[in-house]
Design an enzyme around this catalytic site. Structure first.
Site, PDB file in Angstrom:
ATOM      1  N   HIS A 101       0.831  -1.205   0.000  1.00 42.18           N
ATOM      2  CA  HIS A 101       0.000   0.000   0.000  1.00 42.18           C
ATOM      3  C   HIS A 101       0.871   1.263   0.000  1.00 42.18           C
ATOM      4  CE1 HIS A 101      -3.676   2.317   1.227  1.00 42.18           C
ATOM      5  NE2 HIS A 101      -2.739   3.133   1.692  1.00 42.18           N
ATOM      6  N   HIS A 159       1.741   4.433  -2.788  1.00 46.82           N
ATOM      7  CA  HIS A 159       1.729   5.902  -2.710  1.00 46.82           C
ATOM      8  C   HIS A 159       3.044   6.467  -3.260  1.00 46.82           C
ATOM      9  CE1 HIS A 159      -2.017   6.390  -0.607  1.00 46.82           C
ATOM     10  NE2 HIS A 159      -1.635   5.776   0.495  1.00 46.82           N
ATOM     11  N   HIS A 197       2.925   6.426  -6.962  1.00 46.57           N
ATOM     12  CA  HIS A 197       2.018   7.480  -7.417  1.00 46.57           C
ATOM     13  C   HIS A 197       2.757   8.828  -7.422  1.00 46.57           C
ATOM     14  CE1 HIS A 197      -2.425   9.079  -7.065  1.00 46.57           C
ATOM     15  NE2 HIS A 197      -1.863   9.409  -8.193  1.00 46.57           N
ATOM     16  N   GLU A 215      -6.505   7.289  -1.795  1.00 46.44           N
ATOM     17  CA  GLU A 215      -6.163   5.942  -1.332  1.00 46.44           C
ATOM     18  C   GLU A 215      -6.356   4.883  -2.414  1.00 46.44           C
ATOM     19  OE1 GLU A 215      -4.639   5.212   1.380  1.00 46.44           O
ATOM     20  OE2 GLU A 215      -4.698   7.301   2.016  1.00 46.44           O
ATOM     21  N   TYR A 261     -13.904   6.065   2.701  1.00 44.16           N
ATOM     22  CA  TYR A 261     -13.317   4.731   2.910  1.00 44.16           C
ATOM     23  C   TYR A 261     -13.932   3.722   1.947  1.00 44.16           C
ATOM     24  CZ  TYR A 261     -11.372   6.312   7.399  1.00 44.16           C
ATOM     25  OH  TYR A 261     -10.670   6.961   8.371  1.00 44.16           O
TER      26      TYR A 261
HETATM   27 ZN   LIG Z   1      -2.769   5.134   2.223  1.00 47.75          ZN
END
Ligand SMILES: [Zn+2]
Length: 682
Positions: free
Chosen positions: A475, A479, A482, A504, A617
């Protein structure tokens, strides 16, 4: 290339001086922009210099702000925390500059022919100034300022009230039947020694709700837990809701939710409502089946233990029976599983997977070791300046990311994976330098860092990772990618600077590689025998992803719907938050609240920055499932063609396009919830 793009060598006094310098330079650029007369105001004279400043001052700004999270030197962390406070105040100050707003307004009236990203930059600046109320007369601006100050005071009070709760409930050992010995032994005793004390903190509440056999025990604890702050916080939340609505109306929005969602991928509360309603309806059959299963377990247990059976699942029953289902059906021995995830194997597999999928190459940057003197000082905890090699700690690894086809360097990142005193306590990615154009037109290479707190290796054993740590690794490095793979003109849109309900999503997509056999085998191997993860263990792991998915996701729908409901009430009326929540719990979740309680009184998200955004979320999870299960899984999780298309449509534009449009381009249609529901067993 084996050189560092950013070198963190600044001492505490240097950080303080640099922060002052950065602030002075920003103010100067804004002063100059504001001084451009209306007839000379163009994109080139007003906006471009501001954009250039954000690009070229970013590294200096991070030299000041990042060390508070990672420096082993306390004086450096303290100076950095101060600098950070000063620079965020500066940010607020710059966003309130009426003179700059007027200059930007003058530019927009020129209607120049602009490139799409320039047009977006101009619109974004105007929008953000307006959201701060700069277009309003002075008395209304003053009222907004007063409202914001009151809200932030009330929010602090709300949180403080919760942290100050010291309630401890006395139970006998018999009443705590079902909890394990270690837990019981960790409890303090009442003064007369007859009872054990249970607090309302998570480490007490959750084990009791999952394991305490006696319904009366769970009921007592649940009633106290869901009443936290009920007296003090209810009026605070009610007042905050009125103030937010008032602020929205002054700024020209129908409701607070309209104000918030304007800048999100969802764009409007109507769309959020549609999203939640659809999800709720479709989850109902699954949730009902799960509820039936919990009821069957409860009926059996009541008969076995001679308890009265009331034919329903109460608030204090839910976690208890859900836990039994998890243990019965999805038992995964995480201790056994982690023997197959030694960190070096996971890292190697992770990098190999990302290289293949995204057509990139990772290249380790060899940084010269710190001098013997610097290492000794670090060991003795007596250093007061960071090592001259530019790396804050010897454990930190540095990589370049190259585009495999062109060999161009797209970015560089730091990996700092193990805990250390004074270091940031969670796992996160930090953007340190935006990948964007510099004033001369050449590209600035993006730099990012990932900080985490995974268990460190010992002398005889490599660091072994839990499966959810492996997922976190994927995860957070998502990021990082990205940040590094975006190719925008302006820093304002670089990397992860996308809508907040989308940020996210790209990382959640990558978590899916931790739930596919093909990729799991690439990142695992028993640390002693070298064996593969046994098939049966793998099957149980994959099945566990669906455990109680209907009820858990319905609960998320409930919380998000409550958030939207209380933030779409017009006209300054006081809202009975406990009652609104109780009604929604009954109709959405199917499990009623415990009488006399009010969960909203401790719902900190809604005062602490997630107001009107709790849906985020579910939103990003649902759309990440669509992207993964509709394209990557059927086309091959190591398919570089798919990865390329994803890079082009989703990562490369950063925030320079609307997230919705990027997703539509990649999927070839509007995103929907079908893949998410299917992945949950529907
Ligand atoms: Zn995150």
């Amino acid at each position: 290339m084996s050189s560092l793009l950013l070198r963190f060598t600044h001492s505490a006094p240097e950080i303080t001086a640099l922060a002052a310098d950065v602030a002075a330079k920003f103010r100067n650029v804004y002063d100059v922009a504001a001084s451009v007369p209306a007839d000379k105001a163009t994109f080139a004279t007003v906006i471009q210099p501001i954009g250039d400043a954000w690009a070229s001052l970013s590294a200096a700004s991070e030299y000041c702000q990042f060390p508070r999270h990672m420096s082993p030197i306390k004086a450096v962390r303290d100076a950095s925390a101060e600098a950070c406070k000063m620079l965020s105040a500066l940010n607020v100050e710059l966003g309130m500059r009426v003179d700059v707003y007027n200059a930007v307004l003058a530019v927009s009236k020129k209607n120049e022919a602009l490139e799409p990203e320039q047009r977006r930059y101009l619109d974004r600046m105007l929008r953000d100034f307006r959201r701060n109320g700069l277009h309003l007369p002075e008395d209304q601006r003053a009222e907004i300022k007063k409202i914001q100050e009151e809200i932030s005071e009330l929010a602090i009070k709300f949180s403080t009230n919760l942290t100050e709760i010291k309630t401890k409930l006395p139970f006998t050992k018999e009443q705590l039947e079902g909890l394990d010995e270690d837990f019981i032994n960790s409890l303090t005793k009442s003064e007369d020694g007859t009872h054990l004390l249970i607090s309302l903190s998570y480490p007490h509440y959750f084990p009791c709700m999952k394991k305490a056999v006696r319904p009366e025990t769970r009921k007592t604890l649940e009633a106290a837990f869901q009443s936290r702050g009920i007296v003090e916080n209810t009026p605070l939340m009610q007042r905050i809701l009125i103030l937010r609505q008032r602020q929205a109306e002054i700024l020209g929005y129908k409701t607070h939710a309209h104000y918030i969602t304007e800048t999100r991928m969802a764009k409007s509360p109507e769309r959020v409502r549609e999203f939640l309603t659809s999800l709720n309806e479709k989850l109902t059959p699954l949730a009902q089946a799960e509820l039936q299963e919990l009821l069957t377990l409860k009926k059996e247990e009541c008969a076995r233990r001679g308890y009265e059976f009331d034919s329903r699942i109460n608030g204090w029953d839910f976690r208890y029976y859900a836990q039994q289902i998890e243990e019965k059906r999805f038992q995964v021995d995480h201790n056994e599983l982690m023997q197959y995830f030694p960190m070096p194997v996971v890292t190697k597999g992770l990098l190999a997977i990302y290289e293949k999928v995204f057509s990139i190459t990772f290249e380790k940057v060899n940084v010269p070791a710190a001098t013997a003197a610097a290492s000794a000082a670090a060991d003795a905890n007596s250093a007061d300046i960071p090592p001259a090699n530019g790396i804050w700690h010897p454990e930190v690894l540095v990589y370049n990311v190259r585009d495999t086809a062109t060999q161009e360097i797209f970015g560089q990142f730091f990996l700092d994976l193990h805990p250390r005193e004074g270091k940031y306590g969670h796992a996160a990615c930090f953007g340190l330098q935006p990948g964007c154009e510099l004033p001369g037109g050449q590209r600035q290479i993006a730099v990012a860092a990932m900080l985490a707190n995974f268990t460190a290796p010992t002398k005889d054993q490599p660091a072994l990772m839990l499966h959810d740590e492996v997922e976190t690794y994927f995860h957070e490095l998502g990021h990082v990618l990205h940040q590094l793979l975006a190719r925008t003109k302006y820093a304002m849109f670089s990397g992860t600077r996308v809508e907040r309900d989308f940020v996210e999503c790209p990382s959640q997509i990558l978590e899916n590689w931790c739930w596919e056999k093909e990729s799991l085998h690439m990142m695992s191997q028993h640390h002693q025998t070298g064996a593969k993860i046994p098939e049966a263990l793998l099957d149980r792991l994959l099945a566990s992803r669906k455990a109680n998915a209907g009820l858990f996701n319905k609960r998320q729908v409930l919380l998000a719907t409550f958030d939207q409901t209380i933030h779409t009430v017009m006209g300054g009326q006081t809202i009975d938050v406990a009652n609104v929540f109780a009604e929604l719990a009954k109709s959405i979740w199917g499990i009623e609240v415990t009488p006399g309680t009010s969960m909203p009184a401790s719902f900190e998200h809604l005062v602490g920055g997630y107001d009107s955004q709790y849906y985020g979320y579910l939103w990003s999870e649902v759309y990440s499932a669509d992207i993964f299960f509709s394209r990557f899984q059927p086309e091959g999780i190591l398919n570089s063609e798919t990865g390329r298309a994803y890079r082009t449509s989703i990562l490369q534009p950063g925030g320079s396009r609307d997230a919705w449009d990027m997703v539509v381009e990649f999927l070839g249609r509007e995103p929907n919830d079908a893949a998410f529901l299917k992945s949950k067993g529907l």
